[in-house]
Write an enzyme that holds these catalytic residues in place. Structure first.
Site, short mmCIF file in Angstrom:
data_model
loop_
_atom_site.label_atom_id
_atom_site.label_comp_id
_atom_site.label_asym_id
_atom_site.label_seq_id
_atom_site.Cartn_x
_atom_site.Cartn_y
_atom_site.Cartn_z
N ASN A 51 0.96 -1.12 -0.02
CA ASN A 51 -0.16 0.07 0.06
C ASN A 51 0.77 1.25 -0.10
O ASN A 51 1.44 1.59 1.08
CB ASN A 51 -0.98 -0.07 1.33
CG ASN A 51 -1.78 -1.11 1.39
OD1 ASN A 51 -2.86 -1.06 0.31
ND2 ASN A 51 -1.41 -2.32 1.86
N GLU A 52 1.19 1.69 -1.08
CA GLU A 52 1.93 2.81 -1.20
C GLU A 52 1.28 4.16 -0.86
O GLU A 52 0.07 4.25 -0.77
CB GLU A 52 2.42 2.78 -2.70
CG GLU A 52 3.39 1.65 -3.17
CD GLU A 52 4.46 1.32 -2.74
OE1 GLU A 52 4.89 2.23 -1.86
OE2 GLU A 52 5.31 0.67 -3.33
N PRO A 53 2.27 5.15 -0.83
CA PRO A 53 1.66 6.71 -0.54
C PRO A 53 0.53 6.83 -1.64
O PRO A 53 0.61 6.56 -2.73
CB PRO A 53 2.73 7.59 -0.90
CG PRO A 53 4.14 6.61 -0.36
CD PRO A 53 3.67 5.40 -1.09
#
Ligand code: F6R
Length: 637
Positions: A162-164
């Site tokens: 879950n990236e920025p």
């Protein structure tokens, strides 16, 4: 946010965070906890549902669980696991697939039934991905939900993938990997271009539904993202910060990863502190930076206005404290890293005697030493010390295939294609192997030998640029690296034994080493542990009492100003020579043109770092140098 009552020191922390001396002690405790949960569930006739992560962080935990299975009868027969994520597009058999990672790092060594293991499938067709993800969520739900979720954290602040930009209620889905995440994985995939662009990951919402969550973070590279997640606002820019909303989440961090937490970085802001010499120095240097004023210009009001009134009451007035700290910093600067012969050394970092020292410089990977201390190395040689430079690992994991082509062609052309001889024979074999190698195939022993030889050649050239003779160079090729893959190294007694032998032979007065605060699974950190084991063996021998260990920092980092015990200034000519030395490591140059500073070449990074340190010393009110290399003394009293 968890309801746990936090101590005064932890008042800024929104997630309970426990700091351990090192990753090993954190993993010991966590392994006990997991084992306890498995047993408690088993006693109640149930099975534990575990959420698992990959990457280097949990490897130590998995090794301990495997050991407990083998030695203490810990059974996983009723454990069900769900992994966080999988690269999209990778076959299970791919060396970097998370499926394979989990098999090799845990599942193959325990008694978990194969049907209890779940990972997202990176090979499902694009049009089936959504259904696959929904199915994954349903499987978690029908297992009763996750009892215990293990997490690591990426440099982007990601949990799972879950990236920025991720939202707090995201579910399992296909995501695009952040450029930084792909760069972090570049070594594993033998080049950034080979790293998949997408992955399937559990969502933050899925993770937050776990009943209990533990996030581990080790090594100083994680420090800034840990403080953002623990003390910052909850924001999609740092997905791990969403864990603040969970009522049973803990962070387990080592000292290096904790170093940016307020209670560690600015302890005076969270209560009264004991003003040790280190803390006095740290706070004055910090204040000088904060006020953008040289140390000698700080006044009592500056201290009072920055929660440092206590310090001045105890150690003031400001001018006295300023002078004292200014002198301490001044005394870190020396152009004589091996000690200045016939000089009063009472305020110098190194002893004057013996004038001609035995100096052992250790480079975990071939290019570490020139980048971090190429100027100091040259000075040590020029100032007449008996310097030995030991390259601890061959570095053959990091040589791109096209360079092997170049090298084998050269050998064959020189000997003639039909020429006999062992070298031509080896060159032919290696060329054949490289040509028939699939995109991610692991190198054969012959190819690794050839790649190691390429790095030897570069290392010799770099060392010579720093003034060394070939007789002063050693290549140890420590076995842990030869047998391993990135992130999965295992030290054996033979690694430390080789270092012990070297120490006994050289009997150094000075050792230069690195790796004490690095990511524990990195080559530098593993090499440093081998050194500590070797030191453990020789530390009762007489000569050892006369040995100072100086720590440098590899990988584009300098010591924080207050931790510097020795600062070696470089002249413009020395800086230029150092750049030339780093430049010799041709296999380490990026294969594509650099873009922005993050992709800057290593000599550019080293130059920038050394110049920045000089600017920072200047800002404290000290002399303005061209560039400075920095060292910290290990185990100083
Ligand atoms: C792995 C995962 C990632 C990693 C993170 C840290 O399954 O989900 O979030 O935990 O990238 O990786 P390492 O531990 O290699 O630093």
């Amino acid at each position: 946010m968890s309801e746990v009552l936090r101590s005064e020191a932890e008042q800024y922390e929104q997630i309970p965070t426990r700091v351990y001396p090192d990753a090993d002690s954190a993993c010991d405790e966590l392994a006990q906890e997991v084992a306890g949960l498995i047993r408690a569930k088993a006693d109640a006739g149930k099975g534990l549902v575990l959420g698992l992560a990959t990457g280097s962080t949990p490897v130590g935990l998995y090794r301990r669980l495997i050991r407990m299975h083998g030695e203490e009868g810990l059974s996983f027969a009723h454990v069900t696991t769900f992994n966080l994520d999988e690269y999209y597009g990778l076959d299970r058999s791919h060396p970097e697939s998370y499926w394979r990672f989990m098999q090799e790092q845990l599942f193959e060594h325990i008694d978990i039934p194969p049907e209890n293991i779940h990972l997202p499938d990176g090979t499902v067709d694009r049009q089936d991905v959504h259904a696959h993800c929904r199915d994954y969520e349903e499987k978690i739900a029908s297992a009763g939900g996750l009892d215990f979720q293990i997490l690591g954290i990426g440099h982007t602040g990601h949990i799972g993938f879950n990236e920025p930009g991720s939202s707090v209620d995201g579910r399992t889905r296909l995501v695009t990997l952040d450029i930084l995440t792909r760069r972090d994985a570049a070594r594993d995939f033998l080049g950034e271009a080979n790293v998949p662009r997408h992955a399937i990951t559990m969502g933050v919402g899925t993770i937050l539904e776990a009943r209990k969550i533990v996030l581990m973070a080790y090594g100083e590279a994680k420090a800034s993202v840990v403080v953002d997640a623990v003390e910052g606002e909850t924001t999609g820019r740092i997905p791990a910060s969403f864990l603040q909303r969970h009522t049973d989440t803990r962070f387990l961090v080592d000292e290096a990863a904790a170093s940016e937490l307020t209670r560690i970085k600015h302890p005076w802001r969270v209560g009264s502190v004991e003003w040790t010499p280190d803390l006095r120095r740290k706070s004055v240097i910090w204040l000088s930076g904060e006020m953008e004023k040289p140390v000698l210009k700080l006044v009592d009001e500056d201290y009072a206005e920055h929660q440092l009134g206590d310090l001045i009451t105890e150690w003031g007035p400001a001018y006295n404290l300023n002078i004292r700290i200014f002198n301490e910093i001044q005394h870190t600067i020396t152009g004589w890293p091996g000690g200045k012969p016939n000089a009063d050394d009472s305020h110098r970092p190194e002893r004057a005697e013996p004038a001609r020292k035995h100096v052992l410089v250790l480079s975990p990977e071939p290019s570490d030493v020139e980048s971090a201390m190429g100027g100091t190395l040259h000075r040590l040689v020029d100032q007449g010390h008996e310097v030995t430079l030991a390259f601890l690992t061959s570095g053959n994991l990091a040589v791109p295939d096209p360079l092997v082509h170049l090298a084998t062609d050269l050998v064959l052309e020189m000997g003639g294609e039909d020429g006999g001889g062992a070298s031509a024979e080896l060159a032919r074999t290696v060329r054949g192997q490289i040509e028939s190698k699939g995109p991610f195939d692991v190198d054969t022993p012959e190819t690794r030998t050839a790649k190691g030889l390429i790095r030897r050649g570069e290392s010799r050239a770099a060392a010579q640029t720093c003034g060394l003779q070939l007789t002063q160079i050693r290549f140890l090729d420590l076995p842990f690296d030869e047998k391993g893959r990135y992130r999965q190294f295992q030290l054996e007694a033979v690694d430390a034994a080789q270092l012990t032998e070297l120490l006994r032979e050289i009997r150094p007065h000075q050792i230069y080493a690195t790796g004490s605060v690095a990511d524990p699974n990195s080559v530098a950190a593993v090499s440093f542990r081998a050194l500590l084991q070797a030191i453990g063996t020789v530390c009762r021998e007489d000569w050892w009492k006369g040995c100072y260990v100086w720590l440098y920092r590899a990988g584009n980092r300098a010591w924080p100003l207050h931790e510097i015990d020795m600062a070696v200034p470089l002249s413009p000519a020395e800086m230029a020579n150092k750049v030339e030395a780093i430049y010799q490591h041709q296999s380490q140059r990026s294969q594509t043109p650099a873009s922005g500073t993050a992709g800057a070449e290593s000599w550019q990074q080293a130059e920038h770092l050394n110049r920045s340190t000089a600017v920072a010393y200047d800002g404290l009110g000290l002399a303005e140098y061209e560039a400075i290399e920095t060292f910290r003394r290990w185990n100083r009293t």
